[in-house]
Scaffold this active site. Structure first.
Site, PDB file in Angstrom:
ATOM      1  N   GLU A 113      31.521  22.825  42.189  1.00 32.92           N
ATOM      2  CA  GLU A 113      32.973  22.679  41.642  1.00 32.92           C
ATOM      3  C   GLU A 113      33.772  21.477  41.903  1.00 32.92           C
ATOM      4  O   GLU A 113      34.295  21.412  43.279  1.00 32.92           O
ATOM      5  CB  GLU A 113      33.496  23.781  41.224  1.00 32.92           C
ATOM      6  CG  GLU A 113      32.953  24.440  39.331  1.00 32.92           C
ATOM      7  CD  GLU A 113      33.804  25.540  39.592  1.00 32.92           C
ATOM      8  OE1 GLU A 113      34.961  26.119  40.229  1.00 32.92           O
ATOM      9  OE2 GLU A 113      33.570  26.334  38.848  1.00 32.92           O
ATOM     10  N   LYS A 136      37.141  20.388  43.221  1.00 32.75           N
ATOM     11  CA  LYS A 136      38.918  21.387  43.684  1.00 32.75           C
ATOM     12  C   LYS A 136      39.914  20.931  43.248  1.00 32.75           C
ATOM     13  O   LYS A 136      40.484  19.585  43.638  1.00 32.75           O
ATOM     14  CB  LYS A 136      39.177  21.632  45.011  1.00 32.75           C
ATOM     15  CG  LYS A 136      40.034  22.523  45.646  1.00 32.75           C
ATOM     16  CD  LYS A 136      39.742  22.631  47.189  1.00 32.75           C
ATOM     17  CE  LYS A 136      41.087  24.126  47.460  1.00 32.75           C
ATOM     18  NZ  LYS A 136      42.367  23.475  46.714  1.00 32.75           N
ATOM     19  N   ARG A 167      46.952  27.506  40.314  1.00 33.48           N
ATOM     20  CA  ARG A 167      46.504  28.973  40.039  1.00 33.48           C
ATOM     21  C   ARG A 167      46.930  29.660  38.454  1.00 33.48           C
ATOM     22  O   ARG A 167      47.967  29.938  39.066  1.00 33.48           O
ATOM     23  CB  ARG A 167      45.357  29.960  40.700  1.00 33.48           C
ATOM     24  CG  ARG A 167      44.315  30.679  40.199  1.00 33.48           C
ATOM     25  CD  ARG A 167      43.587  30.594  41.879  1.00 33.48           C
ATOM     26  NE  ARG A 167      42.454  32.521  41.393  1.00 33.48           N
ATOM     27  CZ  ARG A 167      41.837  31.987  42.017  1.00 33.48           C
ATOM     28  NH1 ARG A 167      42.725  31.633  43.720  1.00 33.48           N
ATOM     29  NH2 ARG A 167      41.303  33.490  41.904  1.00 33.48           N
ATOM     30  N   ARG A 207      49.672  33.317  41.152  1.00 33.26           N
ATOM     31  CA  ARG A 207      48.903  33.472  42.344  1.00 33.26           C
ATOM     32  C   ARG A 207      49.211  34.902  43.124  1.00 33.26           C
ATOM     33  O   ARG A 207      49.493  36.389  43.401  1.00 33.26           O
ATOM     34  CB  ARG A 207      49.348  32.964  43.193  1.00 33.26           C
ATOM     35  CG  ARG A 207      47.769  31.515  43.461  1.00 33.26           C
ATOM     36  CD  ARG A 207      46.394  32.933  44.070  1.00 33.26           C
ATOM     37  NE  ARG A 207      47.001  33.493  45.382  1.00 33.26           N
ATOM     38  CZ  ARG A 207      46.314  32.801  47.062  1.00 33.26           C
ATOM     39  NH1 ARG A 207      46.343  31.530  46.706  1.00 33.26           N
ATOM     40  NH2 ARG A 207      46.613  33.731  47.604  1.00 33.26           N
ATOM     41  N   GLU A 231      42.206  26.659  37.205  1.00 30.86           N
ATOM     42  CA  GLU A 231      43.491  25.835  37.716  1.00 30.86           C
ATOM     43  C   GLU A 231      44.269  25.497  36.756  1.00 30.86           C
ATOM     44  O   GLU A 231      43.102  24.027  35.957  1.00 30.86           O
ATOM     45  CB  GLU A 231      42.932  24.755  39.256  1.00 30.86           C
ATOM     46  CG  GLU A 231      43.732  24.258  40.006  1.00 30.86           C
ATOM     47  CD  GLU A 231      44.474  24.926  40.885  1.00 30.86           C
ATOM     48  OE1 GLU A 231      44.439  26.442  40.971  1.00 30.86           O
ATOM     49  OE2 GLU A 231      45.065  24.674  41.664  1.00 30.86           O
ATOM     50  N   PHE A 257      37.371  28.454  35.678  1.00 30.99           N
ATOM     51  CA  PHE A 257      36.212  28.558  36.408  1.00 30.99           C
ATOM     52  C   PHE A 257      36.265  29.690  36.958  1.00 30.99           C
ATOM     53  O   PHE A 257      34.550  29.896  37.120  1.00 30.99           O
ATOM     54  CB  PHE A 257      36.870  28.036  37.503  1.00 30.99           C
ATOM     55  CG  PHE A 257      38.115  28.392  38.336  1.00 30.99           C
ATOM     56  CD1 PHE A 257      38.595  29.674  38.819  1.00 30.99           C
ATOM     57  CD2 PHE A 257      39.126  27.300  38.598  1.00 30.99           C
ATOM     58  CE1 PHE A 257      39.061  29.927  39.588  1.00 30.99           C
ATOM     59  CE2 PHE A 257      40.344  27.686  39.502  1.00 30.99           C
ATOM     60  CZ  PHE A 257      40.253  29.552  39.452  1.00 30.99           C
ATOM     61  N   ARG A 278      38.720  37.365  50.540  1.00 34.15           N
ATOM     62  CA  ARG A 278      38.672  35.403  51.356  1.00 34.15           C
ATOM     63  C   ARG A 278      37.121  36.030  51.682  1.00 34.15           C
ATOM     64  O   ARG A 278      36.951  36.852  53.037  1.00 34.15           O
ATOM     65  CB  ARG A 278      39.653  35.330  51.799  1.00 34.15           C
ATOM     66  CG  ARG A 278      39.630  34.308  52.073  1.00 34.15           C
ATOM     67  CD  ARG A 278      40.100  33.529  53.419  1.00 34.15           C
ATOM     68  NE  ARG A 278      41.582  33.616  53.207  1.00 34.15           N
ATOM     69  CZ  ARG A 278      42.688  32.474  52.275  1.00 34.15           C
ATOM     70  NH1 ARG A 278      41.976  31.776  51.521  1.00 34.15           N
ATOM     71  NH2 ARG A 278      43.849  33.407  51.856  1.00 34.15           N
ATOM     72  N   LYS A 286      35.749  26.266  50.788  1.00 34.60           N
ATOM     73  CA  LYS A 286      36.744  25.469  49.776  1.00 34.60           C
ATOM     74  C   LYS A 286      36.189  24.653  51.092  1.00 34.60           C
ATOM     75  O   LYS A 286      36.130  24.374  52.284  1.00 34.60           O
ATOM     76  CB  LYS A 286      37.941  25.211  49.741  1.00 34.60           C
ATOM     77  CG  LYS A 286      38.771  26.298  50.888  1.00 34.60           C
ATOM     78  CD  LYS A 286      40.039  26.673  50.853  1.00 34.60           C
ATOM     79  CE  LYS A 286      40.838  27.395  51.975  1.00 34.60           C
ATOM     80  NZ  LYS A 286      41.728  27.748  51.356  1.00 34.60           N
TER      81      LYS A 286
HETATM   82  P1  ATP Z   1      44.265  30.595  49.228  1.00 38.86           P
HETATM   83  O1  ATP Z   1      43.847  30.656  47.290  1.00 38.86           O
HETATM   84  O2  ATP Z   1      42.952  29.731  49.843  1.00 38.86           O
HETATM   85  O3  ATP Z   1      44.676  31.211  49.836  1.00 38.86           O
HETATM   86  P2  ATP Z   1      45.796  28.329  48.906  1.00 38.86           P
HETATM   87  O4  ATP Z   1      46.471  29.208  47.739  1.00 38.86           O
HETATM   88  O5  ATP Z   1      46.681  27.927  49.966  1.00 38.86           O
HETATM   89  O6  ATP Z   1      44.818  29.524  49.677  1.00 38.86           O
HETATM   90  P3  ATP Z   1      43.695  26.393  48.431  1.00 38.86           P
HETATM   91  O7  ATP Z   1      43.085  26.164  50.292  1.00 38.86           O
HETATM   92  O8  ATP Z   1      44.205  25.422  47.971  1.00 38.86           O
HETATM   93  O9  ATP Z   1      44.711  27.131  48.079  1.00 38.86           O
HETATM   94  O10 ATP Z   1      42.359  26.853  48.129  1.00 38.86           O
HETATM   95  C1  ATP Z   1      41.889  27.702  47.198  1.00 38.86           C
HETATM   96  C2  ATP Z   1      42.746  27.115  45.645  1.00 38.86           C
HETATM   97  O11 ATP Z   1      42.233  26.124  45.265  1.00 38.86           O
HETATM   98  C3  ATP Z   1      42.521  28.244  44.684  1.00 38.86           C
HETATM   99  O12 ATP Z   1      43.650  29.441  44.663  1.00 38.86           O
HETATM  100  C4  ATP Z   1      43.131  27.477  43.016  1.00 38.86           C
HETATM  101  O13 ATP Z   1      44.480  27.933  43.025  1.00 38.86           O
HETATM  102  C5  ATP Z   1      42.207  26.418  43.942  1.00 38.86           C
HETATM  103  N1  ATP Z   1      41.086  25.547  42.799  1.00 38.86           N
HETATM  104  C6  ATP Z   1      41.203  24.469  42.446  1.00 38.86           C
HETATM  105  N2  ATP Z   1      40.170  24.350  42.357  1.00 38.86           N
HETATM  106  C7  ATP Z   1      39.282  25.806  42.039  1.00 38.86           C
HETATM  107  C8  ATP Z   1      38.196  25.502  41.571  1.00 38.86           C
HETATM  108  N3  ATP Z   1      37.645  24.975  41.090  1.00 38.86           N
HETATM  109  N4  ATP Z   1      37.455  27.552  41.543  1.00 38.86           N
HETATM  110  C9  ATP Z   1      38.822  27.661  42.014  1.00 38.86           C
HETATM  111  N5  ATP Z   1      39.553  27.350  42.626  1.00 38.86           N
HETATM  112  C10 ATP Z   1      40.315  26.634  42.468  1.00 38.86           C
END
Ligand code: ATP
Length: 593
Positions: free
Chosen positions: A247, A249, A254, A269, A299, A339, A419, A425
Site C-alpha cells: 500500500e 504510505k 493516523r 495515535r 491516514e 486501510f 510493533r 514500513k
Molecule cells: P510508528 O507509527 O511506527 O510509531 P511514526 O508515527 O513515526 O511511527 P511512521 O514511521 O511514519 O510513523 O509509520 C507508521 C505510520 O504510517 C502509521 O502510524 C500511519 O500513521 C502511517 N501510514 C500511512 N499510510 C499507511 C498505510 N497505508 N497503512 C498503515 N499505516 C500508514
C-alpha cells in the site's frame, strides 16, 4: 475507604524512587480497595475522573483554584504568596497552610464523595459555573485534612503526576493477584484493546483474571494502535513476508474512527478525541460509511484541489488546531485513506487475517473512487509479487510525493499496541546513516549558557523506552538545532512538568543528570546522523560488578545519538509511544551493515 487513606497511598507512591516499590504499593492499594470504588481510585491515580483517553476538563485555572482555597480556609493572600514562593508548588503550599489552621466541621470524606465532587467540576458549564466550582473547592478544603488538600489542589490543575506509567498499573494488577508479574502479559493484551484502567480494575476485582477474557473492542473506547516495523531493504521484506500486499504510505496523520448511527468520533495515535478538529472527515464518514457500527483506521492527508495531488506533511499538519477550524477546512481539505477495520456490527475483527479485514472494509464504504469527490477513500493496494515489483511500487509512491510504502502480511491479525512484521514500513532513505527518525521522551533539561541562558533552557536530555523494564533510558542531550521559538516553547512546556526528584521511571547515569527533571509527557521526533556507543548513556548499557565487588562498572556501553536535532514535537504520541530500545538496537545493527 476514605480520601485521607487514599492520600496516604498517593504520598507513599510520590516519595518512592523505585518502580518496584511503587508496584507493590499500588498492589496493596488495589487489594484494600473494594470493587465499587476501584475504578474511581484508578482514575484519581491518573489525576482524572474518567479514563485518560476521555480527558477530564476541570475548567479550573490555578488562579481560580487558589482563590477558592484562600477563601475557604480564610488565609491571608500575603501569607499564601510567601509560602508559595518558598515551596514553588501549589499542592504543598495548600497542604502547609491547611495544616496550620483548625476548621470546625472537618470530616473524613469517602473516596466516592470526593470523586463525585471532582466529577461535578467537569460537568458544570455556562454562567455561574465558576462560582459553583469555587464552592466545591471551598467545601473540599474545609472538609479534608492537610495531606488530602495537597492532592485536591493538584487534580483540577492537572499537576498530579505520581510518576508511573499505565504498565506499572498493569504490573500492580498482576501483583495483587499473584504476588508477581506473571499475569502482566495477559492483562496487557486486554489493555491494548480496551485501555480503560478503571474498567479493567473493576473487572479483575469482580470476576478475577477470567473476567478479562470477555473484554473486547468497545465502540467509543479507542484501541491502542498497531505499529509497523521498519526494514531497509527489499530482500529483507521478502524474507519476512511470504504473501502480502503493498500500500502507499501516506505522510499525514493516523485516525481511528468509531461510528454508529448516533455518533462519530475520531481518535489520534495518542488516543485523544480529536473529532472537533476534522468536521470534514466526520461528514465524509456519515455520508460514505454504510455499516451500522464500525471501528476503522486510516491516514488523513491534505489534498490539493488545484493539482489533484497530496500535500506535504508540514501543510497537512496545519489542520491539527483548536481554532479557526472551518477556515482551514476550506484551505486544506483532507482525504482519509482507510486501510483497516477492527470491528463491525458487534463483531470483533482484530483476530481475523488482514486479507479478510480488507475485504470487509471494502464492503462497508460506498466510494466513487474519485479523489476529487470523496472525502473517505479506500487505500489502494497491490498484491505483492516479487522484489522488482516492490521497488517499482516504492518509486511510484515517492514520485507521487508520498513517504514510501507499507507491506502487510495477508495472514496477519491486527495486533493492538504491538510493533511487528505483520506491517512493514519501507521509507525513502535519507542521506544520514540512520534511515528513520527517533521519537524520544524529554527527561530533563540543563539551564542554558550564553545566549540560551535567556530562554532558561540550554540542553534537553532525551531518552527512549525500554519496554522490558518499563523505564526510559537516555540516548542524547540536545543542545542545537532548535529555533529560538522552539527553545521558548520547550521551556514553557517543561515548566508545569518539573519534578524535584528523578522520576522513578527514569534510568540515567549520574554524569548525565540534568539541572531540572521533567516528568514523562513530551515526545520529540529527533533526527540524528548516526547511532554510536557511549558509556554514559543508559540505553542498552549493561553494568557489571567491579573486581573489588564494591560497585559497578560498564560492561557493555549504551547507545547514543550523534548530532541529534529536533524534527518535530509529537503531540500525538504518549511517552510509551517513544521509540523502543529494541528498535534502537535494530537500527544500530542495520546501520552497521
Ligand atoms: P510508528 O507509527 O511506527 O510509531 P511514526 O508515527 O513515526 O511511527 P511512521 O514511521 O511514519 O510513523 O509509520 C507508521 C505510520 O504510517 C502509521 O502510524 C500511519 O500513521 C502511517 N501510514 C500511512 N499510510 C499507511 C498505510 N497505508 N497503512 C498503515 N499505516 C500508514
Amino acid at each position: 475507604m476514605t480520601f485521607h487513606e487514599l492520600s496516604l497511598f498517593f504520598d507513599r507512591i510520590e516519595k518512592t524512587p523505585s518502580r518496584l516499590t511503587m508496584t507493590e504499593i499500588l498492589a496493596e492499594l488495589f487489594t484494600v480497595t473494594n470493587a465499587q470504588e476501584i475504578d474511581k481510585v484508578l482514575y484519581l491515580l491518573q489525576g482524572s475522573v474518567v479514563p485518560l483517553y476521555k480527558k477530564a476538563d476541570f475548567g479550573m485555572a490555578e488562579k481560580l483554584l487558589t482563590k477558592a482555597f484562600i477563601s475557604g480556609l480564610q488565609i491571608d493572600k500575603k501569607q499564601f504568596d510567601q509560602v508559595y514562593q518558598k515551596n514553588g508548588d501549589l499542592g504543598t503550599t495548600i497542604e502547609e497552610l491547611r495544616g496550620s489552621i483548625t476548621v470546625i466541621g472537618e470530616s473524613d470524606l469517602s473516596i466516592e464523595e470526593v470523586f463525585e465532587k471532582l466529577y461535578k467540576l467537569t460537568q458544570v458549564t455556562g454562567t455561574g459555573s465558576q462560582d459553583i466550582k469555587a464552592s466545591i473547592i471551598i467545601e473540599l478544603a474545609q472538609s479534608l485534612d492537610a495531606l488530602s488538600c495537597r492532592f485536591i489542589a493538584r487534580i483540577p490543575t492537572n499537576t498530579l503526576r505520581l510518576g508511573f506509567s499505565d504498565m506499572t498499573i498493569l504490573d500492580a494488577f498482576s501483583w495483587m493477584l499473584t504476588g508477581g508479574k506473571t499475569l502482566r502479559k495477559q492483562i496487557e493484551e486486554v489493555y491494548q484493546v480496551n485501555p480503560d484502567l478503571g474498567l479493567l480494575g473493576k473487572t479483575i476485582k469482580e470476576k478475577g483474571i477470567e473476567g478479562l477474557s470477555k473484554i473486547g473492542p468497545v465502540l467509543f473506547t479507542p484501541i491502542i494502535m498497531m505499529k509497523a516495523e521498519r526494514l531497509a531493504s527489499v530482500e529483507k521484506i521478502m524474507e519476512k513476508v511470504e504473501r502480502g500486499i503493498i500500500e502507499p504510505k501516506y505522510d499525514g496523520f493516523r485516525l481511528q474512527i468509531h461510528h454508529n448511527k448516533h455518533d462519530t468520533k475520531l481518535y489520534s495515535r495518542g488516543l485523544d478525541d480529536v473529532t472537533h478538529m476534522y468536521p470534514d472527515i466526520v461528514a465524509g464518514i456519515e455520508k460514505e460509511v454504510t455499516a451500522k457500527e464500525i471501528i476503522l483506521e486510516g491516514e488523513a492527508i491534505g489534498y490539493d484541489i488545484q493539482t489533484g495531488g497530496f500535500l506535504p506533511f508540514q501543510e497537512t499538519v496545519q489542520r491539527k488546531r483548536k481554532y479557526n477550524i472551518s477556515e482551514k477546512v476550506v484551505e486544506i481539505p483532507l482525504r482519509l485513506f482507510a486501510f483497516d477495520i477492527l470491528y463491525l456490527n458487534g463483531q470483533n475483527l482484530i483476530h481475523k487475517p488482514h486479507i479478510e479485514r480488507r475485504l470487509l472494509l471494502n464492503s462497508t464504504i460506498k466510494v466513487s473512487g474519485d479523489v476529487a469527490v470523496d472525502t473517505i477513500l479506500i487505500s489502494p493496494l497491490q498484491k505483492m509479487e516479487n522484489s522488482h515489483q516492490i521497488e517499482i511500487e516504492f518509486e511510484d509512491a515517492i514520485s507521487k510525493g508520498l513517504e514510501g510504502i507499507m507491506i502487510k502480511r495477508d495472514d496477519g491479525p491486527y495486533q493492538p499496541g504491538a510493533r511487528g512484521f505483520n506491517w512493514i514500513k519501507y521509507k525513502r532513505s535519507y542521506s544520514s546513516k540512520i534511515d528513520d527518525t527517533i521519537d524520544c521522551l524529554v527527561m530533563g533539561y540543563d539551564f542554558g549558557k550564553g545566549k540560551r541562558s535567556g530562554f532558561g533552557i540550554g540542553a534537553i536530555l532525551v531518552g527512549v523506552y525500554d519496554v522490558k523494564t518499563d523505564k526510559f533510558v537516555t540516548v542524547a542531550k540536545i543542545g542545537t538545532g532548535l529555533t529560538d521559538d522552539e527553545w521558548r516553547l520547550m521551556f514553557k512546556k517543561s515548566q508545569v512538568l518539573k519534578s524535584s526528584a528523578k522520576p522513578a521511571l527514569y534510568d540515567c547515569d549520574d554524569l548525565m543528570n540534568p539541572d531540572v527533571w521533567v516528568k514523562p509527557e513530551i515526545v520529540l521526533e529527533i533526527r540524528a546522523d548516526e547511532l554510536t556507543r557511549s558509556s554514559i548513556h543508559t540505553a542498552g548499557r549493561l553494568l557489571k560488578r567491579t573486581k573489588s565487588g564494591g560497585g559497578f562498572e560498564v560492561d557493555v556501553p549504551g547507545y547514543a545519538l550523534r548530532f541529534p536535532r529536533l524534527e518535530a514535537i509529537r503531540e500525538d504520541k504518549r511517552p510509551t509511544d517513544a521509540t523502543s530500545l529494541t528498535e534502537v538496537e535494530e537500527m544500530y545493527v542495520a546501520q552497521k551493515k
